[in-house]
Design an enzyme around this catalytic site. Structure first.
Site, PDB file in Angstrom:
ATOM      1  N   GLY A  31       0.823  -1.198   0.000  1.00  0.00           N
ATOM      2  CA  GLY A  31       0.000   0.000   0.000  1.00  0.00           C
ATOM      3  C   GLY A  31       0.859   1.249   0.000  1.00  0.00           C
ATOM      4  O   GLY A  31       2.050   1.204   0.314  1.00  0.00           O
ATOM      5  N   ASN A  32       0.263   2.371  -0.378  1.00  0.00           N
ATOM      6  CA  ASN A  32       1.010   3.628  -0.425  1.00  0.00           C
ATOM      7  C   ASN A  32       0.067   4.819  -0.476  1.00  0.00           C
ATOM      8  O   ASN A  32      -1.110   4.677  -0.812  1.00  0.00           O
ATOM      9  CB  ASN A  32       1.985   3.632  -1.601  1.00  0.00           C
ATOM     10  CG  ASN A  32       1.493   2.807  -2.753  1.00  0.00           C
ATOM     11  OD1 ASN A  32       0.571   3.202  -3.443  1.00  0.00           O
ATOM     12  ND2 ASN A  32       2.060   1.614  -2.927  1.00  0.00           N
ATOM     13  N   GLY A  52       9.215  -0.004  -0.796  1.00  0.00           N
ATOM     14  CA  GLY A  52       9.835  -1.048   0.003  1.00  0.00           C
ATOM     15  C   GLY A  52      10.256  -0.694   1.424  1.00  0.00           C
ATOM     16  O   GLY A  52      11.122  -1.357   1.974  1.00  0.00           O
ATOM     17  N   SER A  80       7.316   5.036  -4.375  1.00  0.00           N
ATOM     18  CA  SER A  80       6.532   3.803  -4.379  1.00  0.00           C
ATOM     19  C   SER A  80       6.493   3.142  -5.755  1.00  0.00           C
ATOM     20  O   SER A  80       6.425   3.815  -6.779  1.00  0.00           O
ATOM     21  CB  SER A  80       5.102   4.144  -3.957  1.00  0.00           C
ATOM     22  OG  SER A  80       4.234   3.116  -4.343  1.00  0.00           O
ATOM     23  N   GLU A  82       4.069   1.811  -7.026  1.00  0.00           N
ATOM     24  CA  GLU A  82       2.798   2.112  -7.703  1.00  0.00           C
ATOM     25  C   GLU A  82       2.666   3.600  -8.032  1.00  0.00           C
ATOM     26  O   GLU A  82       1.558   4.110  -8.217  1.00  0.00           O
ATOM     27  CB  GLU A  82       1.601   1.635  -6.868  1.00  0.00           C
ATOM     28  CG  GLU A  82       1.483   0.133  -6.724  1.00  0.00           C
ATOM     29  CD  GLU A  82       1.452  -0.641  -8.044  1.00  0.00           C
ATOM     30  OE1 GLU A  82       1.360  -0.012  -9.123  1.00  0.00           O
ATOM     31  OE2 GLU A  82       1.553  -1.873  -7.990  1.00  0.00           O
ATOM     32  N   HIS A 101      -3.623   3.842  -1.596  1.00  0.00           N
ATOM     33  CA  HIS A 101      -3.702   2.497  -2.182  1.00  0.00           C
ATOM     34  C   HIS A 101      -3.399   1.475  -1.090  1.00  0.00           C
ATOM     35  O   HIS A 101      -2.406   1.609  -0.377  1.00  0.00           O
ATOM     36  CB  HIS A 101      -2.692   2.399  -3.323  1.00  0.00           C
ATOM     37  CG  HIS A 101      -2.395   0.990  -3.740  1.00  0.00           C
ATOM     38  ND1 HIS A 101      -3.367   0.116  -4.151  1.00  0.00           N
ATOM     39  CD2 HIS A 101      -1.233   0.298  -3.821  1.00  0.00           C
ATOM     40  CE1 HIS A 101      -2.814  -1.043  -4.454  1.00  0.00           C
ATOM     41  NE2 HIS A 101      -1.516  -0.961  -4.248  1.00  0.00           N
ATOM     42  N   HIS A 103      -3.818  -2.939   0.244  1.00  0.00           N
ATOM     43  CA  HIS A 103      -4.122  -4.334  -0.062  1.00  0.00           C
ATOM     44  C   HIS A 103      -5.061  -4.863   1.023  1.00  0.00           C
ATOM     45  O   HIS A 103      -4.903  -5.990   1.483  1.00  0.00           O
ATOM     46  CB  HIS A 103      -2.843  -5.169  -0.108  1.00  0.00           C
ATOM     47  CG  HIS A 103      -1.868  -4.756  -1.165  1.00  0.00           C
ATOM     48  ND1 HIS A 103      -0.629  -5.311  -1.293  1.00  0.00           N
ATOM     49  CD2 HIS A 103      -1.976  -3.837  -2.156  1.00  0.00           C
ATOM     50  CE1 HIS A 103       0.005  -4.748  -2.328  1.00  0.00           C
ATOM     51  NE2 HIS A 103      -0.791  -3.842  -2.858  1.00  0.00           N
ATOM     52  N   HIS A 164      -5.276  -7.756  -6.738  1.00  0.00           N
ATOM     53  CA  HIS A 164      -4.252  -6.902  -6.140  1.00  0.00           C
ATOM     54  C   HIS A 164      -4.757  -6.160  -4.904  1.00  0.00           C
ATOM     55  O   HIS A 164      -4.360  -6.487  -3.788  1.00  0.00           O
ATOM     56  CB  HIS A 164      -3.777  -5.929  -7.235  1.00  0.00           C
ATOM     57  CG  HIS A 164      -2.664  -5.025  -6.826  1.00  0.00           C
ATOM     58  ND1 HIS A 164      -1.785  -4.473  -7.724  1.00  0.00           N
ATOM     59  CD2 HIS A 164      -2.286  -4.536  -5.624  1.00  0.00           C
ATOM     60  CE1 HIS A 164      -0.912  -3.713  -7.097  1.00  0.00           C
ATOM     61  NE2 HIS A 164      -1.201  -3.738  -5.818  1.00  0.00           N
TER      62      HIS A 164
HETATM   63 ZN   LIG Z   1      -0.282  -2.577  -4.384  1.00  0.00          ZN
END
Ligand SMILES: [Zn+2]
Length: 224
Positions: A31-32, A52, A80, A82, A101, A103, A164
């Site tokens: 997530g971000n 990461g 990120s 994404e 974002h 998961h 995802h």
């Molecule tokens: Zn993701």
């Protein structure tokens, strides 16, 4: 901790990540979160969580400012994975200034099992704009994932990413966070309702009326 540019924005993102973590919506480095940083008379910049880094180790210094080409400005940090998805949403939606974002569990289950979550509770239409569509699969971090996410998002405020997770987008970080939490609740209702014989959709007149409320509140009225 050193003082950076955009200090209050940095604090808001770190606080948001901690809240997502405490609510169980992200874990590890999944997530971000990002924010648009408007630049008067120039290209917008974006503040985004790094690639990461586990969230228990993330602080204001670890966030990355990037330009509209995703080039980091000032820091030797990697944004990120994404970032393309975040950027794609900002570039197609001038009304959006924050993207979250995750998961999160039930959103991910719906992203694995469904084509979309239809309008099943009133607040999802009022705050998200209608159904929550599942974007076509895109490999993580690619422009294909970004394009599919942007297309399935449309003029709404949340989208599921096939196999995802989910993405929430709103004019402010506060609203994007609220939507991230709401999507997880709606996805849980939907997944469990489907297991209990099937979710019943809102009547058309209610969904249509609520969609008009969404468009008016979002300043998007007239685009329908
Ligand atoms: Zn993701």
């Amino acid at each position: 901790m050193q003082q950076h540019s955009y200090q209050s924005d940095r604090e808001s993102i770190v606080q948001a990540i901690r809240e997502l973590d405490s609510r169980g919506l992200v874990s590890g480095s999944s997530g971000n979160v990002s924010l648009r940083l408007p630049v008067e008379g120039g290209q917008d910049r974006y503040l985004i969580t790094p690639a990461g880094v586990t969230y228990d180790r993330l602080d204001e210094d670890g966030l990355v400012v990037v330009d509209s080409e995703l080039e980091p400005i000032g820091e030797e940090l990697v944004p990120s994975t994404e970032s393309l998805l975040h950027l794609g949403i900002y570039q197609s939606r001038p009304d959006i200034n924050a993207v979250v974002h995750t998961h999160s569990l039930y959103a991910s289950i719906a992203a694995v099992t469904s084509t979309h979550i239809p309008p099943i509770v009133d607040e999802m239409v009022v705050y998200i704009g209608g159904s929550i569509e599942v974007a076509d699969y895109g490999f993580p971090g690619t422009s294909e994932l970004a394009a599919a996410g942007v297309e399935a998002l449309g003029d709404r405020r949340a989208v599921l990413l096939r196999n995802h997770g989910m993405c929430a987008a709103a004019p402010t970080l506060h609203e994007a966070m609220r939507i991230a939490v709401l999507v997880e609740r709606i996805a849980q209702i939907y997944v469990q309702a489907e297991m209990m014989g099937g979710a019943v959709e809102l009547p058309d007149y209610a969904a249509e009326t609520e969609r008009q409320v969404y468009l008016m509140r979002s300043g998007l009225a007239g685009s329908d």
